[in-house]
Design a protein around this motif. Structure first.
Motif, PDB file in Angstrom:
ATOM      1  N   PRO A 342       3.205  23.046  -4.102  1.00  9.18           N
ATOM      2  CA  PRO A 342       4.405  23.221  -3.342  1.00  9.18           C
ATOM      3  C   PRO A 342       5.131  21.660  -2.538  1.00  9.18           C
ATOM      4  N   GLY A 343       6.147  21.656  -2.035  1.00  7.20           N
ATOM      5  CA  GLY A 343       6.734  20.478  -1.033  1.00  7.20           C
ATOM      6  C   GLY A 343       8.031  20.455  -1.420  1.00  7.20           C
ATOM      7  N   ASP A 344       8.689  19.260  -1.300  1.00 10.60           N
ATOM      8  CA  ASP A 344      10.014  18.898  -1.260  1.00 10.60           C
ATOM      9  C   ASP A 344      10.662  18.840  -2.533  1.00 10.60           C
ATOM     10  N   PRO A 345      11.825  19.430  -2.681  1.00 10.31           N
ATOM     11  CA  PRO A 345      12.659  19.379  -4.063  1.00 10.31           C
ATOM     12  C   PRO A 345      12.631  17.989  -4.824  1.00 10.31           C
ATOM     13  N   VAL A 346      12.470  18.012  -5.988  1.00  8.65           N
ATOM     14  CA  VAL A 346      12.567  16.862  -6.696  1.00  8.65           C
ATOM     15  C   VAL A 346      13.716  16.295  -7.065  1.00  8.65           C
ATOM     16  N   PRO A 347      13.944  15.009  -6.487  1.00  6.52           N
ATOM     17  CA  PRO A 347      15.172  14.212  -6.617  1.00  6.52           C
ATOM     18  C   PRO A 347      15.677  14.027  -8.249  1.00  6.52           C
ATOM     19  N   VAL A 348      16.846  13.861  -8.332  1.00  8.26           N
ATOM     20  CA  VAL A 348      17.557  13.742  -9.633  1.00  8.26           C
ATOM     21  C   VAL A 348      17.995  12.481  -9.858  1.00  8.26           C
ATOM     22  N   THR A 349      17.679  11.610 -10.694  1.00  5.79           N
ATOM     23  CA  THR A 349      18.118   9.949 -10.893  1.00  5.79           C
ATOM     24  C   THR A 349      18.404   9.652 -12.552  1.00  5.79           C
ATOM     25  N   GLU A 350      18.815   8.506 -12.766  1.00  6.56           N
ATOM     26  CA  GLU A 350      18.789   8.148 -14.006  1.00  6.56           C
ATOM     27  C   GLU A 350      17.383   7.416 -14.490  1.00  6.56           C
ATOM     28  N   PRO A 351      17.055   7.395 -15.892  1.00  7.08           N
ATOM     29  CA  PRO A 351      15.696   7.389 -16.196  1.00  7.08           C
ATOM     30  C   PRO A 351      15.131   5.962 -15.880  1.00  7.08           C
ATOM     31  N   GLY A 352      14.170   5.545 -15.550  1.00 10.75           N
ATOM     32  CA  GLY A 352      13.319   4.426 -14.941  1.00 10.75           C
ATOM     33  C   GLY A 352      12.639   4.074 -16.061  1.00 10.75           C
ATOM     34  N   GLU A 353      11.663   3.245 -15.881  1.00 10.50           N
ATOM     35  CA  GLU A 353      10.879   2.422 -16.746  1.00 10.50           C
ATOM     36  C   GLU A 353      10.027   3.313 -17.918  1.00 10.50           C
ATOM     37  N   TYR A 354      10.025   4.718 -17.332  1.00  8.37           N
ATOM     38  CA  TYR A 354       8.748   5.271 -18.225  1.00  8.37           C
ATOM     39  C   TYR A 354       9.502   6.947 -17.912  1.00  8.37           C
ATOM     40  N   LEU A 355       9.501   7.710 -19.299  1.00 15.46           N
ATOM     41  CA  LEU A 355       9.761   8.920 -19.165  1.00 15.46           C
ATOM     42  C   LEU A 355       8.630   9.923 -19.541  1.00 15.46           C
ATOM     43  N   LEU A 356       8.727  11.107 -19.005  1.00 17.93           N
ATOM     44  CA  LEU A 356       7.656  11.853 -18.998  1.00 17.93           C
ATOM     45  C   LEU A 356       7.988  13.137 -19.586  1.00 17.93           C
ATOM     46  N   ASP A 357       7.594  13.571 -20.707  1.00 18.41           N
ATOM     47  CA  ASP A 357       7.816  14.853 -21.414  1.00 18.41           C
ATOM     48  C   ASP A 357       6.678  15.843 -21.155  1.00 18.41           C
ATOM     49  N   PRO A 358       6.937  16.782 -20.274  1.00 20.81           N
ATOM     50  CA  PRO A 358       5.839  17.787 -19.931  1.00 20.81           C
ATOM     51  C   PRO A 358       5.264  18.665 -21.006  1.00 20.81           C
ATOM     52  N   ASN A 359       4.203  18.953 -21.147  1.00 23.69           N
ATOM     53  CA  ASN A 359       3.603  19.853 -21.978  1.00 23.69           C
ATOM     54  C   ASN A 359       4.352  21.180 -21.942  1.00 23.69           C
ATOM     55  N   PRO A 360       4.499  21.753 -23.235  1.00 24.77           N
ATOM     56  CA  PRO A 360       5.144  22.973 -23.353  1.00 24.77           C
ATOM     57  C   PRO A 360       4.427  24.045 -22.464  1.00 24.77           C
ATOM     58  N   ALA A 361       3.323  24.183 -22.178  1.00 25.54           N
ATOM     59  CA  ALA A 361       2.772  25.080 -21.125  1.00 25.54           C
ATOM     60  C   ALA A 361       3.457  24.811 -19.828  1.00 25.54           C
ATOM     61  N   VAL A 362       3.400  23.579 -19.620  1.00 33.24           N
ATOM     62  CA  VAL A 362       3.937  23.476 -18.064  1.00 33.24           C
ATOM     63  C   VAL A 362       5.416  23.753 -17.960  1.00 33.24           C
ATOM     64  N   THR A 363       6.097  23.410 -19.038  1.00 29.31           N
ATOM     65  CA  THR A 363       7.442  23.938 -18.952  1.00 29.31           C
ATOM     66  C   THR A 363       7.829  25.412 -19.053  1.00 29.31           C
ATOM     67  N   ARG A 364       7.025  26.143 -19.937  1.00 29.14           N
ATOM     68  CA  ARG A 364       7.173  27.449 -20.077  1.00 29.14           C
ATOM     69  C   ARG A 364       6.796  28.396 -18.667  1.00 29.14           C
ATOM     70  N   ALA A 365       5.713  27.577 -17.964  1.00 28.78           N
ATOM     71  CA  ALA A 365       5.219  28.336 -16.683  1.00 28.78           C
ATOM     72  C   ALA A 365       6.156  28.032 -15.271  1.00 28.78           C
ATOM     73  N   GLY A 366       7.191  26.907 -15.821  1.00 31.69           N
ATOM     74  CA  GLY A 366       7.961  26.865 -14.665  1.00 31.69           C
ATOM     75  C   GLY A 366       7.462  25.876 -13.572  1.00 31.69           C
ATOM     76  N   LEU A 367       6.500  24.727 -14.182  1.00 35.88           N
ATOM     77  CA  LEU A 367       5.821  24.008 -13.160  1.00 35.88           C
ATOM     78  C   LEU A 367       6.082  22.683 -13.336  1.00 35.88           C
ATOM     79  N   VAL A 368       7.321  22.211 -13.733  1.00 37.97           N
ATOM     80  CA  VAL A 368       7.709  20.792 -14.046  1.00 37.97           C
ATOM     81  C   VAL A 368       7.843  20.149 -12.826  1.00 37.97           C
ATOM     82  N   GLU A 369       8.513  20.750 -11.696  1.00 38.04           N
ATOM     83  CA  GLU A 369       8.632  19.952 -10.589  1.00 38.04           C
ATOM     84  C   GLU A 369       7.350  20.009  -9.814  1.00 38.04           C
TER      85      GLU A 369
END
Length: 545
Positions: A342-369
């Motif tokens: 838990p914590g603060d909402p994750v901000p939204v911004t344009e892509p930086g130096e690196y892009l992180l593609d979460p594992n499908p298990a993380v995405t399906r669990a709703g744990l990206v933030e």
């Protein structure tokens, strides 16, 4: 060698228990020793020496064994049905799940199929395998013997709804998500006496009869009383709930439907507190009762299943949705688990130096933030910690990960993992901060950051170019970078990936990843490579537009 998909389905679905005989074992050994076991000449020669039906069954079994090597370390000695193999969990996943049962000493594997989960549940425990398909029950016993589980494993041929579960500590159930003959627990609907203890002798499963634990006699009587009429009634009811397909084929249930129904599976917790239900990863989460935990398990980046844990076994903290959720990734060094951070909402911004593609298990669990906050706070899932830290006590203490001891480890104090936690990255307030980690769109599951995160919960890509999506411009830029081979990942935008790939006319010695997505609700494209790549043309700074 003929591929598994090309094998004669009638032979593949033939009763493999005929291979438990001495002649069947001899024939399987012959096939295993042949360099061209799928060749026509060999099949003709073997039919001169063995019955044709035995040769057909052995050939199909040999191909199943070859395919099953991806799931089982001792597949070469196991026996399978096609449906049993397809629906079984891999050995690492089954072993991980079995460990969550902790000190349970008397367990049941309901709808056991060929016994894939039984092999992981049995060591150090008394285990009962139940399936109303006698063939599957016999194969479960044989496969248990292959793994040396010969003393405390029993099998019962019965409808799982008729089994006495008294005195059990825990129950695992994998309800069928298919109807018809291909379903793992399908059968005649009749029950028989329990099969005996697993024996190391290959033919013992089909020849020995005995007693079964957890009230096998009573279960058999009730199942026999229910008989095929009850099974037919249940089948008709299942059909009315939405099953479809031609007779004699195995058809998938609609999402959330199973046999036995999920409601019956959940009610098991009223009889045995420790219950684990295996489900498809597409399960509608609103079906979960209060207090149950859902865990999504991926083997690498391949999302395999959802696992539902009763309140007695639910240890994950509530996620933003309020339900306990967990994402587990099976890696080469063992399972790694992410829970709510838990914590603060994750901000939204344009892509930086690196892009992180979460594992499908993380995405399906709703744990990206939650992953973003954990990474931003340096909680052991990135930076210099090389992923989640493995502790010898079997508990993951890496901040974003579940702690079964109930102690807050978020202050970085008292870690014996050899990692220096005094670099000021961690936050002592116990709240997750997404410092330097952001989303690129409110609804798209990509994260961006300016350092090369190392985490088992996502793939990190280095961004070479980032701009509003324009196919002609990106085709030119790809040629400049010499990218001749690329994976295209489209997320949040329509379009045919194969057609886009053809129109880009890639050429050059380098490989890359093309991401077509949305950035703050605008069509966007990115050209990426792996962080450690040193391909030609990548030493120039990334372009931002």
């Amino acid at each position: 060698m003929t591929g598994l998909g090309c094998t004669n389905l009638k032979a593949m679905n033939a009763d493999p228990t005929i291979l438990l005989t001495a002649l069947g074992q001899e024939l399987l050994a012959r096939l295993a020793a042949e360099p061209d076991s799928g060749g026509l000449a060999l099949a003709v020669r073997l039919r001169r020496e063995y019955p044709a039906d035995l040769v057909a069954a052995a050939t199909a079994q040999h191909e199943l064994r070859l395919a099953a090597r991806a799931k089982f370390s001792r597949a070469a000695d196991m026996l399978f049905t096609r449906s049993g193999y397809e629906q079984s969990s891999s050995e690492p996943i089954a072993r991980y799940r079995a460990e969550r049962f902790g000190d349970a000493r008397r367990v049941a594997d309901l709808c056991c199929g060929i016994g894939g989960d039984l092999l992981a549940l049995a060591p150090g425990r008394e285990a009962l395998a139940v399936d109303r398909d006698e063939v599957h029950a016999q194969l479960a016993l044989h496969n248990a013997s292959v793994y040396g589980e010969t003393e405390n494993v029993r099998a019962l041929v019965a409808d799982v709804r008729d089994v006495n579960l008294a005195d059990l500590d825990a129950v695992f159930i994998d309800p069928a998500r298919r109807s018809g003959p291909g379903a793992a627990s399908a059968g005649s609907g009749t029950a028989s006496a329990g099969l005996g203890t697993a024996s190391a002798r290959p033919h013992a499963a089909s020849s020995r009869a005995g007693t079964a634990s957890a009230g096998s006699g009573a279960a058999s009587s009730r199942a026999a009383a229910a008989g095929s009429g009850a099974a037919s009634s249940r089948a008709a009811a299942a059909s009315a709930r939405g099953m479809s397909g031609s007779p004699g084929t195995a058809q998938r249930f609609r999402a959330g439907l199973s046999e036995p129904p999920l409601d019956w599976c959940f009610a098991l917790a009223d009889r045995v507190p420790a219950v684990c239900v295996k489900a498809a990863p597409g399960l509608p989460l609103d079906l979960l009762p209060d207090g149950w935990e859902v865990e999504f398990i991926a083997d690498g980046r391949d999302l395999k299943e959802a696992v539902l844990w009763s309140p007695a076994l639910a240890t994950a903290p509530p996620a933003d949705s309020g339900a306990p959720r967990r994402a587990t990734v099976i890696t080469g060094t063992g399972p790694r688990t992410l829970v709510a951070y838990p914590g603060d909402p994750v901000p939204v911004t344009e892509p930086g130096e690196y892009l992180l593609d979460p594992n499908p298990a993380v995405t399906r669990a709703g744990l990206v933030e939650d992953l973003a906050r954990a990474l931003g706070s340096g909680a052991g899932v990135g930076r210099d910690d090389s992923g989640c830290v493995d502790h010898s006590d079997g508990v993951d203490h890496s901040g974003c990960v579940d702690h079964s001891d109930g102690v807050d480890h978020s202050d970085g104090v008292g870690h014996s993992d050899g990692v220096d936690h005094s670099d000021g990255v961690g936050h002592s307030d116990g709240v997750g901060h997404s410092d330097g980690v952001a989303k690129i769109d409110p609804r798209i599951a990509f994260l961006t950051l300016d350092w090369p995160a190392q985490t088992p919960f996502a793939r990190t890509l280095r961004v070479l170019d980032s701009a509003p999506w324009n196919e002609k411009r990106f085709a030119k830029r790809l040629r400049e970078l010499g990218i001749g081979a690329a994976d295209i990942r489209r997320r949040g935008l329509a379009g045919d990936v194969d057609q886009i790939h053809r129109r880009l006319k890639l050429a050059g010695p380098n490989r890359g990843t093309i991401v077509i997505t949305r950035v703050n609700d605008k069509p966007w494209g990115l050209i990426c490579t792996d962080p450690g790549s040193t391909q030609h043309g990548e030493n120039e700074p990334a372009k931002r537009h």
